[in-house]
Design a protein around this motif. Structure first.
Motif, mmCIF file in Angstrom:
data_model
loop_
_atom_site.group_PDB
_atom_site.id
_atom_site.type_symbol
_atom_site.label_atom_id
_atom_site.label_comp_id
_atom_site.label_asym_id
_atom_site.label_seq_id
_atom_site.Cartn_x
_atom_site.Cartn_y
_atom_site.Cartn_z
ATOM 1 N N HIS A 755 0.846 -1.190 0.000
ATOM 2 C CA HIS A 755 0.000 0.000 0.000
ATOM 3 C C HIS A 755 0.879 1.236 0.000
ATOM 4 O O HIS A 755 1.984 1.210 0.547
ATOM 5 C CB HIS A 755 -0.918 0.021 1.228
ATOM 6 C CG HIS A 755 -2.171 -0.752 1.038
ATOM 7 N ND1 HIS A 755 -2.274 -2.078 1.375
ATOM 8 C CD2 HIS A 755 -3.367 -0.399 0.520
ATOM 9 C CE1 HIS A 755 -3.486 -2.505 1.082
ATOM 10 N NE2 HIS A 755 -4.175 -1.506 0.554
ATOM 11 N N LEU A 756 0.353 2.291 -0.598
ATOM 12 C CA LEU A 756 1.173 3.491 -0.744
ATOM 13 C C LEU A 756 1.497 4.140 0.587
ATOM 14 O O LEU A 756 2.606 4.505 0.847
ATOM 15 C CB LEU A 756 0.450 4.500 -1.635
ATOM 16 C CG LEU A 756 1.015 4.574 -3.048
ATOM 17 C CD1 LEU A 756 0.176 5.512 -3.877
ATOM 18 C CD2 LEU A 756 2.452 5.048 -3.038
ATOM 19 N N ASP A 757 0.487 4.303 1.435
ATOM 20 C CA ASP A 757 0.793 4.884 2.730
ATOM 21 C C ASP A 757 -0.028 4.173 3.799
ATOM 22 O O ASP A 757 -0.926 3.395 3.498
ATOM 23 C CB ASP A 757 0.516 6.389 2.766
ATOM 24 C CG ASP A 757 -0.641 6.764 1.898
ATOM 25 O OD1 ASP A 757 -0.599 7.816 1.282
ATOM 26 O OD2 ASP A 757 -1.603 5.961 1.817
ATOM 27 N N ALA A 758 0.294 4.508 5.011
ATOM 28 C CA ALA A 758 -0.282 3.747 6.121
ATOM 29 C C ALA A 758 -1.808 3.848 6.149
ATOM 30 O O ALA A 758 -2.505 2.875 6.361
ATOM 31 C CB ALA A 758 0.306 4.237 7.436
ATOM 32 N N GLU A 795 -2.791 -4.461 6.671
ATOM 33 C CA GLU A 795 -2.163 -4.800 7.949
ATOM 34 C C GLU A 795 -1.069 -5.833 7.694
ATOM 35 O O GLU A 795 -1.057 -6.920 8.221
ATOM 36 C CB GLU A 795 -3.193 -5.296 8.968
ATOM 37 C CG GLU A 795 -3.929 -6.554 8.599
ATOM 38 C CD GLU A 795 -5.142 -6.293 7.729
ATOM 39 O OE1 GLU A 795 -6.251 -6.492 8.194
ATOM 40 O OE2 GLU A 795 -4.976 -5.894 6.552
ATOM 41 N N GLY A 796 -0.126 -5.447 6.836
ATOM 42 C CA GLY A 796 0.839 -6.388 6.277
ATOM 43 C C GLY A 796 1.891 -6.882 7.239
ATOM 44 O O GLY A 796 2.681 -7.761 6.889
ATOM 45 N N ALA A 797 1.956 -6.333 8.462
ATOM 46 C CA ALA A 797 3.034 -6.732 9.362
ATOM 47 C C ALA A 797 2.999 -8.232 9.629
ATOM 48 O O ALA A 797 4.025 -8.889 9.686
ATOM 49 C CB ALA A 797 2.917 -5.962 10.661
ATOM 50 N N SER A 798 1.780 -8.776 9.765
ATOM 51 C CA SER A 798 1.662 -10.190 10.095
ATOM 52 C C SER A 798 2.026 -11.061 8.886
ATOM 53 O O SER A 798 2.733 -12.050 9.018
ATOM 54 C CB SER A 798 0.239 -10.482 10.568
ATOM 55 O OG SER A 798 -0.672 -9.987 9.616
ATOM 56 N N ALA A 799 1.536 -10.668 7.738
ATOM 57 C CA ALA A 799 1.834 -11.459 6.549
ATOM 58 C C ALA A 799 2.788 -10.663 5.663
ATOM 59 O O ALA A 799 2.652 -9.448 5.568
ATOM 60 C CB ALA A 799 0.545 -11.749 5.804
ATOM 61 N N PRO A 800 3.736 -11.328 5.043
ATOM 62 C CA PRO A 800 4.651 -10.587 4.181
ATOM 63 C C PRO A 800 3.895 -10.049 2.966
ATOM 64 O O PRO A 800 2.925 -10.664 2.525
ATOM 65 C CB PRO A 800 5.681 -11.637 3.776
ATOM 66 C CG PRO A 800 4.991 -12.943 3.953
ATOM 67 C CD PRO A 800 3.996 -12.762 5.052
ATOM 68 N N PRO A 801 4.307 -8.893 2.471
ATOM 69 C CA PRO A 801 3.624 -8.361 1.289
ATOM 70 C C PRO A 801 3.846 -9.287 0.095
ATOM 71 O O PRO A 801 4.887 -9.935 0.007
ATOM 72 C CB PRO A 801 4.301 -7.004 1.072
ATOM 73 C CG PRO A 801 5.561 -7.056 1.835
ATOM 74 C CD PRO A 801 5.397 -8.041 2.930
#
Lengths: 982, 492
Positions: A755-758, A795-801
């Motif tokens: 994603h471009l920004d948070a 919420e990509g922290a849990s799963a890798p992009p």
């Protein structure tokens, strides 16, 4: 040429965005300015060519800097234009003003605005009488200059405050021609000056005196650095707003100078055109409202003339004065007179319909001396507005719709009070006025609708009904009668269903007494159900309207749905006509009702009959889609508990509480409304990029080294070459296998999709089925295949992009960009299309190791390197003669970098590791072989010298040398910087 | 007090719509942006504005019977200012867009709102009345109501718009309305040193001095022939002048006089060139029952005339009787398509029996064509129009000596083609509409005496005065059918 310019300008003005899609604003601006200087172009055409700048200055001059340059350019055009082209010169002045203001250039630091202001003041003072300046000729340059000054002052208040005395002098000069322009200018400067003064704390009579006597020579010249003059003030709002008066200047009674200036302006005001006069009077009203020392009575002498006028803007001025000064200018008698006059104007046969409407609006916002209600800017009638006056504004069916509605509103406000008073007296009977509105207006309008009135007539009736309900919804007799009549109307003309439902929706939204809408819907249900006693006799069209009405009725939890289900059963089982059973639309409308019923709170009582309907449809309907949906609903109905069912359907836009405005969709709601269906089937365009591709490793990343597949070996074998054999020509065997290897011409780039920004636009946090599409620029690459990504969560922290590998097939070994877009499904289950930021393919990303089969050992690679080196460095001197396959583009070069031993090692490790060719016989030198698809090579021999490193470069494509140079510069520079930093 | 943009749009009954001219004023836009703050909405491109305007005016998608955005009953268009919803957010609104729509021409402009949030009432914005004045000026410049989209008149006038706007509204602040005619060629500019010249009088007349004053009264009427419904009529008058007189600031006075016992002129509106008005002139109003002081003239209007013809003043008047009293009776015969017609028209004795023209039209709506017209008239002659749904009774220049005419007879409707539809006139709801003009007559008795016109100038001008009475919307309703009412008098 001239014609084409006129056409180009016209096409620009029609749609600037479309025009600028085919060129850029810079180019267009340059062309426009160039033509202004061209002596062969006539002034008529030049005049036309000013309009793009005059109407869209910010498109053509996006920055203050461009604006400034453009203005300087135009001013030089002005200075070269002969005075006889008055119209062109005027337009040029207007254009200059427009560009300066719009691009935000008006400031002391801008040469252009300083020079321009000086020019305008000079022109405004120019009393030279030009005999060519005929009245029939366009306005003179002097008047145009005054207009420009006025606009500059309006946009940058206080700009000319220092020149009030000068302007006053000009105004009183004995040249009659420009009196209006100068008076208007003076009034605006005075108004702004007083306003700014009043905003200063502690300003008093001295300040006012100084303001009126202010006479700086020419702006900015005397005190170019004076900050006070140049502080750019935002345009000032009107001080006569509804929120009370603006700032006031405490001056005491001594304002002789101001009073004399005002009197002289007012005395001559009637010499101005009505529009200019209104503006002048308004500005002076504001001045007097701000200065406590001047009595509003100063306007007294003008009032009769203004009250008797036929011009809207002048009479309006009087009303604004009334609002500003109330009883300090208008006695109670004056107020009554003004009101009568206003009512007369609301229906004066000489007034245009628009003016009548405007006056009617003024009436419900009448500025009373002693207002007792509606101070919040809402509509209210003045106390003095009697029934006698109201009788003049009674709406009739002969009025135009807007006039009729405006008058209905006024009459309703009158009779509302009257009716309220009667009810309090205990009479309860509606007044004659209300009866009139009902009998002679609403029923007449209804009559028109019933007898084939056109669309406008229908819309007007429903708008009038809504207005009537808003005011008299509480009068049971009329509310009930209207409900009955609407039902009867619907039964006769079911095509009016959308209007009736719209009225019910709006009534339910709050303006009308609660319950009316539900009662209407209940009656409509009765009407529709009674029509369905014999479904065969009802036309297909009517049947569909009935179903839609029933779908809406089913949203109401308070309305029992037994009749509706019976109706549905009758429709579903009705045998005739046979074609009806095949009709998808009718089937979906029927299912839409069922769907709403599934969510109805009274579902328990409907369970069996509704199941019968669904089962019948699921078995016997002629359309597969309808059957499938009926089966789905049937299983939902029979297997889920009511709570669960409500939960499932709540997502789908059902629900009793205003669900009709809810645009959520669920898969089970596919056939709810065709409009939703269209929306679900459309690809929506996202306004801004949502996500982007990020290179997986540092600095754009290396191309993934693609290990040569096994079949390459076979290919090599098939080509009949075995490079392992001593004496075999390494190069020719290399070349022949290169030809047959498909993967050699490709590079693979690894990216991550993020994603471009948070926190981006809502609704794009969870995306599915993304399909990325790439479009290479300038033909550098063959179009790559689309890439599919199953999902992308924010919420990509849990799963890798998700990783994206992009395989490119370069057509030439140069860097380039890829335009990138994506189609995906968002949380709202709609399909979206979004552009991604361009993907740049850097030069270094094109590098590949020598594409040879894995079976080639280091020795063979070294041989290949040496062979290529010799071939490239043989040069074009012809001595290397016999080689036919030597590239004609071969070249060699030398690059030197200041690097230490250790730095060189680090650099090699970091940037060239996969491409190094080891030579056991040479301990100090390094060899690097870069292959750039489709078939170019860059060979480097790197040799450390005393304090520098020499990069000997050889290539078969000399066009690569600048890129190689840049690349080497960047990495050695980086190393150097790195060294300094550490 | 400025406007942000102007649009001129043409259409043919909602089709072939196009923006024929538009002009934006970026300096005003700059002010709008600064004044509106966060609620600012930029003006979109013409095509987008056009679509939004058509939706608001109910002209978009003429083929669709119901469009939610267009036909929502919540859109109460009760003011001349529309809201254009540029995007779906609550902020993306252009307001107030003023629109004047007449025939094929739609004129629109967006006045500047010199205030921030909350939105001020329309009536507090001078730019709105200025915008309306400008639009009305542009409309009459483009040819008023008689304009045709592809006619000869419009295109050349539209081509003049850029230079016209440069003069009357150079930077978005309207200064004047365009003159419908080119200024008189006889006009020459005033020399320096002469007295102040009005901005509306751009030069001086040179040539034979002449003053023309024309007084036209118009009578409107609704007669029902039904004791339960009150008949209504009203009269309004207009004085038009053309003054070719010398001087920079010439002074002319026109005096309107009433006969003895004449009812006072009401609701007088004067042209802005009138230099002063007496308060007694303005006192009488049609909207109240009068204060009994009954000022009845003379009505003096001193003014400095513009060069072109202009409307000096207008008034309304209450006269005791309508000029022609009529009765209309339409009876259904046993046969379904057979109507019996009986009309009686009586010219009031106070009205001069010399018409320029006089005819009565009897339209028949919601019926098929007339097949046989067996009708006799006592005077004049009867025509049936080509479409066979309208009877035209041409009464000519004079009523007979008895001042009474009648029409009697029967009409059968059994034609093939359906006639025009009017949802108001169903069954026996029907009317006669009278068209007439009587020269040298006013109902109020108001007149302008040639000798009462005073001109203060060196040369004595030739003075011509005339007056006339004409009808407009003069209806006589069939007394045997229900007729729509058009008055609030019955409320009282």
């Amino acid at each position: 040429m001239a014609v084409s310019w006129v056409e180009r300008v016209a096409s620009f003005l029609r749609s600037p965005s479309r025009f600028l899609a085919s060129t850029t604003s810079e180019v267009f601006l340059v062309e426009l300015l160039r033509e202004q200087r061209d002596e062969r172009v006539t002034y008529d055409v030049k005049l036309t060519m000013l309009s793009p700048l005059c109407e869209h200055p910010t498109l053509l001059c996006p920055s203050a800097c461009t604006g400034e340059e453009t203005c300087l350019e135009l001013m030089s055009v002005f200075s070269h234009c002969p005075p006889k082209y008055t119209e062109f010169r005027c337009q040029l002045l207007l254009t200059l003003t427009t560009v300066l203001v719009s691009t935000g250039c008006v400031s002391a630091h801008s040469h252009a605005s300083r020079d321009f202001l000086e020019l305008l003041l000079k022109l405004a003072q120019d009393t030279y009488y030009d005999p060519a300046d005929l009245p029939s000729a366009p306005r003179s340059t002097r008047a145009a200059a005054c207009e420009c000054l006025r606009e500059l002052e309006a946009c940058c208040p206080g700009l000319l405050s220092q020149h009030l005395e000068l302007l006053n002098g000009l105004r009183q000069q004995e040249n009659p021609r420009h009196h209006q322009a100068l008076s208007g200018l003076y009034a605006v400067v005075l108004r702004n000056g007083v306003h700014l003064l009043a905003r200063q704390a502690g300003a008093g009579p001295e300040g006012l005196k100084a303001l009126l006597g202010g006479n700086a020579a020419v702006a900015w010249e005397a005190e170019p650095e004076s900050p006070a003059q140049m502080d750019r003030v935002a345009p000032l709002p009107s001080v006569l707003g509804p929120s009370g008066l603006g700032p006031t200047l405490q001056t005491g009674p001594d304002c002789k100078e101001l009073r004399s200036v005002l009197s002289s302006l007012l005395e001559e005001s009637y010499l101005l055109t009505p529009l200019s006069q209104a503006a002048l009077l308004h500005a002076l009203t504001e001045v007097v409202a701000m200065v406590s020392g001047v009595s509003p009575a100063i306007f007294k002498a003008q009032l009769l003339r203004l009250l008797g006028t036929s011009k809207v803007c002048l009479f309006h001025c009087t009303l604004l004065m009334k609002a500003a000064f109330t009883d300090s200018l208008f006695s109670a008698e004056d107020e009554a007179f003004l009101l009568k006059r206003l009512v007369a104007l609301c229906q004066h046969p000489q007034m245009s319909p628009a003016a009548q409407l405007f006056y009617t609006d003024c009436l419900v916002h009448f500025p009373e001396n002693r207002p007792i209600g509606a101070a919040d800017g809402g509509e209210a009638l003045p106390v003095l507005f009697t029934r006698r006056l109201a009788a003049c504004l009674v709406p009739t069916v002969f009025d135009e719709p807007a006039t009729m509605l405006a008058r209905l509103n006024v009459s309703a406000l009158v009779h509302l009070e009257e009716h309220g008073a009667r009810e309090e007296e205990g009479g309860g009977a509606a007044g004659g006025g209300l009866a009139y509105l009902w009998d002679h207006l609403l029923l007449r309008l209804l009559h028109v609708v019933e007898h084939g009135g056109d669309r406008a007539g229908v819309v007007t009736f429903f708008r009038a009904s809504f207005l009537f309900l808003c005011h008299f919804g509480h009068v049971a007799r009329y509310a009930a009668d209207l409900r009955r009549r609407l039902c009867a109307l619907y039964l006769r003309h079911s095509r009016l269903a959308p209007h009736v439902l719209n009225l019910a929706d709006r009534a339910q939204d709050g303006a009308v007494r609660p319950g009316w809408a539900v009662a209407l819907l209940r009656s409509l249900q009765g009407a529709a159900v009674s029509a369905g006693v014999d479904p065969g006799a009802v036309s297909q069209e009517d049947l569909r309207w009935h179903l839609r009405v029933l779908a809406r009725v089913a949203e109401e939890g308070q309305i029992g749905q037994g009749g509706t289900v019976d109706f549905l059963f009758a429709v579903a089982t009705s045998a005739s006509p046979a074609s009806r059973n095949e009709d998808w639309r009718l089937g979906s409308d029927l299912l839409a009702v069922c769907r709403h019923l599934l969510a109805h709170p009274g579902l328990d009582a409907l369970l069996c009959p509704l199941a019968d309907v669904l089962q019948h449809v699921a078995r016997h309907h002629g359309d597969t889609d309808v059957r499938d949906h009926a089966r789905l609903y049937y299983s939902l109905l029979t297997t889920l508990s009511r709570e669960k069912l409500a939960g499932v359907l709540a997502n789908g836009g059902g629900g009793a509480n205003g669900g009709r405005q809810d645009n959520k969709r669920a898969l089970s709601a596919m056939v709810v409304e065709s409009q939703d269906l269209t929306s679900a089937l459309t690809i929506h365009k996202a306004r801004a990029p949502v996500f982007h591709l990020v290179a997986k490793d540092r600095a754009g990343g290396w191309a993934e080294s693609t290990p040569a597949p096994e079949d390459d070996d076979e290919a090599a074998a098939a080509a009949g070459t075995d490079p392992g054999a001593a004496g075999a020509d390494v190069l020719s065997s290399y070349r022949s296998q290169l030809l047959s290897s498909a993967s050699a011409a490709e590079i693979s780039l690894a990216y991550e999709l993020r994603h471009l920004d948070a926190a981006g636009p809502a609704g794009f946090d969870r995306l599915f089925s993304l399909r990325l599409h790439f479009e290479p620029s300038a033909g550098r690459f063959a179009a790559p295949a689309d890439v599919c990504v199953p999902r992308l969560f924010r919420e990509g922290a849990s799963a890798p992009p998700p990783a994206v590998t992009l395989t490119l097939r370069p057509r030439a070994p140069y860097p380039g960009t890829l335009r990138c877009s994506a189609v995906f499904t968002a949380q709202d289950e709609l399909t979206w299309h979004a552009a991604l930021p361009d993907v740049r393919v850097a030069f270094r990303q094109l590098f590949k190791p020598l594409p040879v089969p894995a079976s080639w050992g280091p020795a063979l690679r070294l041989r290949a390197f040496e062979g290529l080196w010799d071939e490239f460095c043989d040069g074009g001197d012809g001595e290397g003669g016999g080689r036919t396959d030597a590239s004609p583009d071969r070249a060699s070069s030398l690059f030197c970098g200041r690097l230490g031993e250790a730095e060189l090692e680090a650099l090699l490790e970091e940037h060239f590791a996969p491409f190094r060719v080891a030579d056991p016989g040479d301990a100090t030198g390094h060899r690097v072989l870069l292959f750039l698809p489709p078939r170019s090579h860059v060979l480097l021999r790197i040799r450390p010298q005393e304090d520098a490193v020499q990069f000997h470069v050889a290539t078969d494509n000399w066009r690569l040398l600048p890129h190689v140079n840049d690349f080497l510069l960047s990495i050695t520079d980086w190393e150097a910087r790195n060294g300094v930093d550490s | 007090m400025s406007i942000r943009a102007v649009w001129i749009i043409t259409h043919e009954k909602g089709e072939h719509v196009s923006v024929r001219f538009s002009r934006r004023f970026p300096t005003v836009e700059y002010r709008a942006k600064s004044l509106a703050g966060s609620s600012y909405q930029a003006v979109p491109e013409d095509s987008a504005v056009l679509q939004l305007l058509l939706t608001e005016l109910g002209l978009a998608d003429p083929g669709k019977p119901y469009v939610a955005q267009r036909d929502d009953c919540l859109n109460q268009q009760r003011t001349p200012a529309l809201e254009l919803h540029v995007d779906s957010s609550a902020k993306g609104i252009l307001w107030p867009v003023l629109v004047i729509s007449r025939g094929p021409l739609i004129l629109a402009c967006l006045p500047l709102v010199e205030a921030g949030e909350p939105r001020p009432p329309l009536s507090s914005l001078l730019s709105v009345s200025q915008g309306l004045t400008l639009l009305e000026g542009l409309q009459s410049f483009l040819g008023g109501s008689e304009i045709k989209t592809d006619g000869d008149g419009l295109a050349p006038r539209l081509a003049l718009m850029p230079s016209v706007l440069q003069q009357v509204c150079p930077l978005g602040t309207p200064l004047d309305v365009p003159q419908a005619r080119a200024p008189s060629t006889a006009g020459v500019p005033a020399a320096a040193g002469s007295p102040r010249q009005p901005a509306w009088r751009t030069g001086q007349h040179r040539g034979r001095p002449a003053v023309n004053v024309a007084l036209t009264e118009t009578v409107r009427c609704m007669q029902y022939g039904d004791p339960s419904k009150q008949d209504l009529w009203d009269v309004y008058g207009t004085v038009t002048c053309k003054c070719d007189v010398e001087g920079v600031l010439p002074n002319v006075t026109v005096t309107l006089a009433l006969p003895p016992n004449g009812s006072p002129l009401q609701d007088i509106l004067a042209h802005p060139c009138v230099t002063s008005l007496d308060s007694s002139i303005l006192n009488a109003s049609s909207v109240d029952d009068g204060d009994g002081s009954a000022f009845s003239g003379p009505y003096k209007f001193p003014f400095c005339p513009p060069l072109e013809p202009f409307k000096l003043c207008s008034y309304t008047s209450q006269v005791p009787v309508p000029p022609i009293l009529g009765s209309y009776q339409l009876k259904q015969q046993q046969e379904v398509n057979h109507l019996r017609v009986s009309v009686n028209l009586k010219l009031h004795e106070s009205v001069k029996n010399t018409f320029e023209y006089c005819e009565a039209r009897l339209p028949f709506f919601n019926r098929v064509q007339m097949s046989t017209v067996d009708v006799k008239v006592s005077s004049g002659h009867l025509d049936v129009n080509k479409e066979k749904n309208l009877l035209v009774w041409v009464l000519g220049q004079k009523f007979p000596k008895s001042r009474e005419v009648t029409m009697e007879g029967g009409i059968r409707f059994s034609g093939q083609l359906p006639g025009p539809v009017d949802p108001l006139c169903t069954d026996l709801t029907a009317y006669i509409k009278l068209y007439f003009k009587v020269p040298d007559l006013t109902l109020s008795g108001c007149s302008v005496d040639q000798h009462s016109v005073q001109v203060y100038s060196c040369a004595k001008p030739k003075i011509v005065t005339c007056r006339a009475l004409q009808s407009k919307e003069y209806f006589i309703w069939n007394s045997t059918g229900p007729a729509p009412v058009s008055s609030g008098q019955m409320i009282l």
